[in-house]
Design an enzyme around this catalytic site. Sequence first.
Site, PDB file in Angstrom:
ATOM      1  N   ASN A 102      34.428  46.900  50.079  1.00 24.31           N
ATOM      2  CA  ASN A 102      33.860  46.097  49.400  1.00 24.31           C
ATOM      3  C   ASN A 102      32.464  45.372  50.266  1.00 24.31           C
ATOM      4  OD1 ASN A 102      33.097  43.741  48.099  1.00 24.31           O
ATOM      5  ND2 ASN A 102      34.873  42.903  47.696  1.00 24.31           N
ATOM      6  N   CYS A 157      30.392  37.678  45.409  1.00 20.27           N
ATOM      7  CA  CYS A 157      30.312  39.106  45.000  1.00 20.27           C
ATOM      8  C   CYS A 157      29.357  39.461  43.626  1.00 20.27           C
ATOM      9  CB  CYS A 157      31.485  39.813  44.938  1.00 20.27           C
ATOM     10  SG  CYS A 157      32.446  39.883  46.490  1.00 20.27           S
ATOM     11  N   HIS A 164      31.432  46.542  40.278  1.00 22.81           N
ATOM     12  CA  HIS A 164      31.429  45.737  41.813  1.00 22.81           C
ATOM     13  C   HIS A 164      32.638  46.625  42.385  1.00 22.81           C
ATOM     14  CE1 HIS A 164      31.759  43.089  45.111  1.00 22.81           C
ATOM     15  NE2 HIS A 164      32.975  42.584  44.671  1.00 22.81           N
TER      16      HIS A 164
HETATM   17  O1  UT7 Z   1      35.192  40.936  45.746  1.00 26.73           O
HETATM   18  C1  UT7 Z   1      35.690  39.615  45.591  1.00 26.73           C
HETATM   19  C2  UT7 Z   1      36.875  39.458  44.960  1.00 26.73           C
HETATM   20  N1  UT7 Z   1      37.787  40.111  45.718  1.00 26.73           N
HETATM   21  C3  UT7 Z   1      38.509  41.076  44.839  1.00 26.73           C
HETATM   22  O2  UT7 Z   1      38.499  41.212  43.920  1.00 26.73           O
HETATM   23  C4  UT7 Z   1      40.166  41.173  45.574  1.00 26.73           C
HETATM   24  C5  UT7 Z   1      41.072  41.135  44.643  1.00 26.73           C
HETATM   25  N2  UT7 Z   1      42.370  41.178  45.487  1.00 26.73           N
HETATM   26  C6  UT7 Z   1      42.882  42.505  45.724  1.00 26.73           C
HETATM   27  O3  UT7 Z   1      42.357  43.494  45.835  1.00 26.73           O
HETATM   28  C7  UT7 Z   1      44.263  42.542  46.390  1.00 26.73           C
HETATM   29  O4  UT7 Z   1      44.789  41.286  45.945  1.00 26.73           O
HETATM   30  C8  UT7 Z   1      44.561  42.843  47.727  1.00 26.73           C
HETATM   31  C9  UT7 Z   1      44.157  44.285  48.147  1.00 26.73           C
HETATM   32  C10 UT7 Z   1      43.820  41.802  48.633  1.00 26.73           C
HETATM   33  C11 UT7 Z   1      46.035  42.920  47.906  1.00 26.73           C
HETATM   34  O5  UT7 Z   1      46.644  43.576  47.239  1.00 26.73           O
HETATM   35  P1  UT7 Z   1      47.890  42.930  46.479  1.00 26.73           P
HETATM   36  O6  UT7 Z   1      48.472  44.197  45.733  1.00 26.73           O
HETATM   37  O7  UT7 Z   1      47.697  41.788  45.703  1.00 26.73           O
HETATM   38  O8  UT7 Z   1      49.077  42.554  47.624  1.00 26.73           O
HETATM   39  P2  UT7 Z   1      49.742  41.044  47.854  1.00 26.73           P
HETATM   40  O9  UT7 Z   1      48.457  40.224  48.670  1.00 26.73           O
HETATM   41  O10 UT7 Z   1      50.269  40.479  46.683  1.00 26.73           O
HETATM   42  O11 UT7 Z   1      50.766  41.637  48.945  1.00 26.73           O
HETATM   43  C12 UT7 Z   1      51.826  42.193  48.405  1.00 26.73           C
HETATM   44  C13 UT7 Z   1      52.605  42.721  49.847  1.00 26.73           C
HETATM   45  C14 UT7 Z   1      52.754  41.674  50.846  1.00 26.73           C
HETATM   46  O12 UT7 Z   1      53.762  41.716  51.321  1.00 26.73           O
HETATM   47  P3  UT7 Z   1      55.219  40.933  50.951  1.00 26.73           P
HETATM   48  O13 UT7 Z   1      54.984  39.506  51.039  1.00 26.73           O
HETATM   49  O14 UT7 Z   1      55.543  41.401  49.406  1.00 26.73           O
HETATM   50  O15 UT7 Z   1      56.508  41.560  51.935  1.00 26.73           O
HETATM   51  C15 UT7 Z   1      51.837  41.540  51.651  1.00 26.73           C
HETATM   52  O16 UT7 Z   1      51.978  41.282  53.081  1.00 26.73           O
HETATM   53  O17 UT7 Z   1      51.802  43.532  50.600  1.00 26.73           O
HETATM   54  C16 UT7 Z   1      51.509  43.109  52.094  1.00 26.73           C
HETATM   55  N3  UT7 Z   1      50.131  43.462  52.426  1.00 26.73           N
HETATM   56  C17 UT7 Z   1      49.917  44.693  53.127  1.00 26.73           C
HETATM   57  N4  UT7 Z   1      50.782  45.489  53.492  1.00 26.73           N
HETATM   58  C18 UT7 Z   1      50.294  46.936  54.161  1.00 26.73           C
HETATM   59  C19 UT7 Z   1      49.104  42.875  52.192  1.00 26.73           C
HETATM   60  N5  UT7 Z   1      48.244  43.653  53.026  1.00 26.73           N
HETATM   61  C20 UT7 Z   1      48.707  44.698  53.405  1.00 26.73           C
HETATM   62  C21 UT7 Z   1      48.186  45.669  54.138  1.00 26.73           C
HETATM   63  N6  UT7 Z   1      49.020  46.723  54.619  1.00 26.73           N
HETATM   64  N7  UT7 Z   1      46.935  45.869  54.530  1.00 26.73           N
END
Ligand code: UT7
Length: 337
Positions: A285, A115, A255
């Site tokens: 993204n 990225c 970004h």
């Molecule tokens: O561009 C390159 C660099 N990349 C980035 O900068 C991305 C950085 N990361 C992020 O933007 C975020 O971490 C994500 C958007 C990918 C995920 O968001 P998060 O708030 O960090 O969620 P998480 O991965 O910690 O997951 C929290 C919960 C989990 O459920 P449990 O285990 O707490 O029950 C996930 O399974 O949210 C759940 N989850 C979802 N729920 C509904 C993950 N994806 C989804 C979804 N819909 N699409």
Amino acid sequence: MKITAAITGVGAYVPDYVLTNQELEKLVDTTDEWITTRTGIKERRILKGENQGTSVMGIKAVQQLLDKTGTRAEEIDLIICATTTPDLVFPATANIISAGVGATNAFGYDVQAACSGFLFSLATGAQFIQSGMYKKVIVVGADKMSSIVDYTDRANCIIFGDGAGAVLLEPSTEGYGILDQVLRSDGKGEQYLYQKAGGSRRPPSAETVANKEHFIYQEGATVFKFAVTNMANVAAEVMERNNLTKEDVAWLVPHQANKRIIDATANRMGVGPEKVMLNIHRYGNTTNATIPLCLSDYEQQLHKGDNIILAAFGGGFTWGSIYIKWAYDPNPDPQHA
Ligand code: UT7
């Protein structure tokens, strides 16, 4: 007289197909509400069709850039393409774009920095201008992220989209253009965001395909933490190094990975939301295309002399920030935009 590399034009292209949060609700267990509050994304564009690689979008972005700036393709000295989803492992997508637009006197190569690739490429392209060696360099950021997204993986399929943007770099002797940069890499971050197979370490096989190793693997929460800290730190560092106060900064061009990372960077810099370029809600993204797509969307609001801070964070890990003094005013002719 000191030569700097000024951005003298912007081109962009996004495919027609709009993948909405509502459509994703039908593909995976997610909701529009979750996606919107956790990322800020409402929809993204997807390049459909057989044999349509990243270069298809890159060619359209560069063609628009040539048309808008009245530049003939043969005048271009160099095309650098920042991409994580090249058409082929080789040759470079930059070459395919050069041939597509008829840049017969240019050489070209790709830059892979996930990225942060557009920033790293911009810094690289600027060197060729600043040295006095070349007069017209195009930097393209283009990605067909849908080609490496697993549309059964709800954490990742909601984030990414396809698109391309391009800028023209030309010499300035009046101090416009790319004035400073802080660029960083840390290979220890590899394990948190990468594609497991398809390279020389793990070439494609029936097993790698069955194991879904050709898709993006991301530990989102870890990447998020590193992104928030590092992107904000380098943006603040570039401001301090150049004695820029929050009032001096006209625009932050972040970004577009997650609205919450963008907000954290803006807060650290002390700039309000009215100074932050944002289109994540429309495109998600697009990896290397996010920053040039922002510049294209906001081009008509930019003025000669504006202090602009670009900032990115991505896989690798890679991150960085670039300080630009914008080189031109909006074009009053809407046909030109
Ligand atoms: O561009 C390159 C660099 N990349 C980035 O900068 C991305 C950085 N990361 C992020 O933007 C975020 O971490 C994500 C958007 C990918 C995920 O968001 P998060 O708030 O960090 O969620 P998480 O991965 O910690 O997951 C929290 C919960 C989990 O459920 P449990 O285990 O707490 O029950 C996930 O399974 O949210 C759940 N989850 C979802 N729920 C509904 C993950 N994806 C989804 C979804 N819909 N699409």
